[in-house]
Motif scaffolding. Structure first.
Motif, PDB file in Angstrom:
ATOM      1  N   SER A  81     -20.933-120.290  65.537  1.00 17.20           N
ATOM      2  CA  SER A  81     -19.864-120.008  65.144  1.00 17.20           C
ATOM      3  C   SER A  81     -19.914-118.742  64.282  1.00 17.20           C
ATOM      4  CB  SER A  81     -19.675-120.942  64.365  1.00 17.20           C
ATOM      5  OG  SER A  81     -20.957-121.616  63.110  1.00 17.20           O
ATOM      6  N   LYS A  82     -21.945-118.240  64.052  1.00 15.40           N
ATOM      7  CA  LYS A  82     -21.997-116.831  63.183  1.00 15.40           C
ATOM      8  C   LYS A  82     -21.489-115.568  64.029  1.00 15.40           C
ATOM      9  CE  LYS A  82     -24.644-120.169  60.324  1.00 15.40           C
ATOM     10  NZ  LYS A  82     -26.348-120.032  59.737  1.00 15.40           N
ATOM     11  N   ILE A  83     -21.789-115.812  65.898  1.00 14.53           N
ATOM     12  CA  ILE A  83     -21.271-114.708  66.698  1.00 14.53           C
ATOM     13  C   ILE A  83     -20.173-113.769  65.819  1.00 14.53           C
ATOM     14  CG2 ILE A  83     -20.568-114.138  68.326  1.00 14.53           C
ATOM     15  CD1 ILE A  83     -22.124-116.578  70.033  1.00 14.53           C
ATOM     16  N   PRO A  84     -20.598-112.692  65.328  1.00 13.22           N
ATOM     17  CA  PRO A  84     -19.370-111.746  64.817  1.00 13.22           C
ATOM     18  C   PRO A  84     -18.287-111.051  65.827  1.00 13.22           C
ATOM     19  CG  PRO A  84     -21.569-110.371  65.938  1.00 13.22           C
ATOM     20  CD  PRO A  84     -21.773-111.558  65.763  1.00 13.22           C
ATOM     21  N   ASN A  85     -17.426-111.044  64.993  1.00 12.31           N
ATOM     22  CA  ASN A  85     -16.239-109.844  65.269  1.00 12.31           C
ATOM     23  C   ASN A  85     -16.502-108.536  64.841  1.00 12.31           C
ATOM     24  OD1 ASN A  85     -14.375-112.513  66.604  1.00 12.31           O
ATOM     25  ND2 ASN A  85     -14.118-112.705  64.813  1.00 12.31           N
ATOM     26  N   PRO A  86     -15.682-107.728  65.520  1.00 14.83           N
ATOM     27  CA  PRO A  86     -15.814-106.551  64.981  1.00 14.83           C
ATOM     28  C   PRO A  86     -15.205-106.224  63.486  1.00 14.83           C
ATOM     29  CG  PRO A  86     -14.685-106.246  66.811  1.00 14.83           C
ATOM     30  CD  PRO A  86     -14.650-107.834  66.563  1.00 14.83           C
ATOM     31  N   SER A  87     -15.527-105.490  62.866  1.00  9.92           N
ATOM     32  CA  SER A  87     -14.930-104.932  61.205  1.00  9.92           C
ATOM     33  C   SER A  87     -14.040-103.430  61.077  1.00  9.92           C
ATOM     34  CB  SER A  87     -16.409-105.361  60.408  1.00  9.92           C
ATOM     35  OG  SER A  87     -16.911-103.815  61.135  1.00  9.92           O
ATOM     36  N   VAL A  97     -22.646-104.377  57.954  1.00  8.40           N
ATOM     37  CA  VAL A  97     -24.115-105.101  58.271  1.00  8.40           C
ATOM     38  C   VAL A  97     -22.753-106.225  59.221  1.00  8.40           C
ATOM     39  CG1 VAL A  97     -25.531-106.001  58.321  1.00  8.40           C
ATOM     40  CG2 VAL A  97     -25.199-104.060  57.650  1.00  8.40           C
ATOM     41  N   VAL A  98     -23.123-106.709  60.385  1.00  7.86           N
ATOM     42  CA  VAL A  98     -22.125-107.960  60.322  1.00  7.86           C
ATOM     43  C   VAL A  98     -22.924-109.341  61.159  1.00  7.86           C
ATOM     44  CG1 VAL A  98     -20.439-106.656  60.980  1.00  7.86           C
ATOM     45  CG2 VAL A  98     -22.030-107.545  62.844  1.00  7.86           C
ATOM     46  N   CYS A  99     -23.993-108.841  61.007  1.00 12.33           N
ATOM     47  CA  CYS A  99     -25.720-110.516  61.404  1.00 12.33           C
ATOM     48  C   CYS A  99     -26.520-109.767  61.657  1.00 12.33           C
ATOM     49  CB  CYS A  99     -24.807-110.735  62.237  1.00 12.33           C
ATOM     50  SG  CYS A  99     -24.904-110.208  64.396  1.00 12.33           S
TER      51      CYS A  99
END
Length: 475
Positions: free
Chosen positions: A109-115, A120-122
């Motif tokens: 569930s922590k796999i990032p989506n684009p910002s 810094v996303v993960c």
């Protein structure tokens, strides 16, 4: 599982292939790579496995299933089974199925989506439980001490996502070698195996003579670090190897990079440069360099070395690596830019980007590649040449944008698509993890996704990522 220190017995019927010179180096032997592709689709895992195994059995591709051994002198060599069997398969395979959506899984569930802005996303290492199968290799010794193929495939299935992980020792191939592997795998997946071209060189070494006939000196030869200089650099940085390193992934929207690029080209034009050219990678690295050294005193003359890994394939296409067939191996050089810290902060971004672009032009020529390779050949212990001084701060970039990994098309394996916009079968997120040597201030640029966002990751000393996050929040 990997505790044994005795290599398995050699199989007399195996085909023995010596390692190529530029594969059997301390640098590449230090890395075991795991590359995780995330698809917002349910993919047919058995289809992916079957097609990749077929590729390893295909003409010229059997080295993927080779076992690693050492000869009597301690040199690495490939031992390829004459026939892959159930007992000695062409690849290591594992598959885990979760009967839930990825959003309900505590880690996935922590796999990032684009910002929407640079962020810094993960921490890519947070997903280790997902991308590394139980007992997955983490050092070259793990390959030498077991009868396992070089290539591994690990798939994790959710009801709305599929994670496809391939892992291998860096001695097998670089980023463009991986791209060639992915292209061939896609063809096999699509039932187009007859279109797959055998890799260049067969069992030989197309680069066997590279670096043996330099016609000019390397342009940075007078700034090459001596063994004493390397020792000085090592002493200055040895603590980094023992400090806690933090790993982070950064998303940079394409619109942000394009704005930087237009601004930088405008600066060069205003300063009288005719028809200036800067790539997106040039400006992305220039911008990131400022962030990566922002903890250093800004007015210092301390040397910063931008150590840019790049593929030699284009430089060598006139002779050693002609176009038409992929080179599934390591063909990497390093282009160096040396700048004082003060310049990085006082001069415009275009200055740093142009310095990188000019270095690529000057040091990427066929004759300079020959000169660089000659220095590598003559170096003690097959260590690539380094340039700068013993007190320098080095940043290493490896830009994989040309590998176009986000264009990996697994649509032929899609069972159910959960993507919007007709992009079924294309990855939405990709990360690379390494075991073995952790290189502080080493930043692979994974590439540009299908929405135009750039992704880069890297390790830095504990605390430095927090400072970068603060700066990005203010931008």
């Amino acid at each position: 599982m990997f505790g044994r220190s005795v290599a398995p017995s050699k199989i007399p019927t195996d085909i023995v292939i010596p390692f190529r010179f530029f594969d059997d180096t301390p640098l590449w032997k230090a890395f075991i790579l795991y590359s995780m592709f995330v698809f917002d689709d349910v993919l047919d895992a058995e289809n992916l496995r079957d097609s990749l195994e077929k590729l390893a059995r295909h003409d010229g591709w059997n080295k993927l299933g080779a076992r690693l051994r050492k000869d009597n002198q301690g040199n690495l060599e490939y031992h390829v089974p004459t026939e892959f069997t159930e007992e000695r398969r062409p690849l290591t395979y594992s598959h885990i199925t979760h009967d839930m959506s990825a959003s309900d899984h505590p880690i996935a569930s922590k796999i990032p989506n684009p910002s929407s802005s640079p962020a810094v996303v993960c921490d890519p290492d947070d997903f280790r439980e997902l991308f590394r199968p139980e007992g997955g290799p983490i050092s070259l010794e793990d390959y030498l001490n077991r009868d396992i193929p070089q290539l591994g495939l690990h798939i994790v299935s959710f009801t709305d996502k599929t994670l496809v992980v391939i892992y291998w020792p860096h001695t097998l191939m670089d980023a463009l070698g991986k791209k060639a592997l992915m292209n061939a795998w896609i063809l096999m997946l699509q039932g187009r195996g007859d279109e797959i071209i055998p890799p260049q060189g067969g069992d030989g070494d197309p680069l066997a003579d590279l670096g043996k006939s330099p016609t000019e000196a390397h342009k940075l030869a007078n700034q090459r670090l001596s063994m004493f200089g390397l020792a000085h650099y090592g002493m200055n940085n040895v603590l980094d190897l023992f400090r806690t390193q933090e790993h982070r992934m950064v998303c940079v929207p394409g619109s942000f990079v394009e704005s930087l690029r237009n601004e930088a080209i405008g600066e060069l034009t205003a300063n009288g440069t005719e028809d200036p050219f800067l790539s997106e990678g040039d400006v992305l690295c220039a911008w990131w360099t400022r962030l990566a050294v922002s903890h250093l005193p800004h007015a210092t003359q301390k040397t910063v070395v931008l150590n840019n890994a790049y593929s030699l394939r284009k430089s060598l296409e006139t002779d050693l690596l002609p176009k038409g067939a992929p080179y599934v191996s390591n063909a990497i050089g390093f282009i160096n830019v040396l700048l004082p810290v003060q310049y990085i902060f006082e001069k415009p971004l275009s200055y740093i980007a142009a310095a990188t672009r000019n270095a690529i032009k000057e040091l990427g020529s066929r004759s300079q590649v020959e000169a660089f390779s000659a220095l590598w050949r003559e170096s003690s212990g097959k260590i690539p040449p380094f340039f700068g001084d013993g007190s320098m701060h080095m940043i290493t970039y490896s830009n994989w944008s040309k590998a176009k990994l986000f264009e990996t098309d697994f649509s032929a394996a899609v069972i159910k698509s959960c993507q919007e916009g007709g992009r079924s079968g294309l990855p939405t997120y990709i990360q690379n993890n390494q075991f073995g040597l952790v290189l502080p201030n080493g930043f692979p640029i994974i590439g540009k996704d299908n929405d135009g966002n750039f992704w880069l990751s890297g390790y830095m000393n504990k605390g430095l990522w927090g400072r970068i996050e603060e700066q990005l929040a203010k931008a």
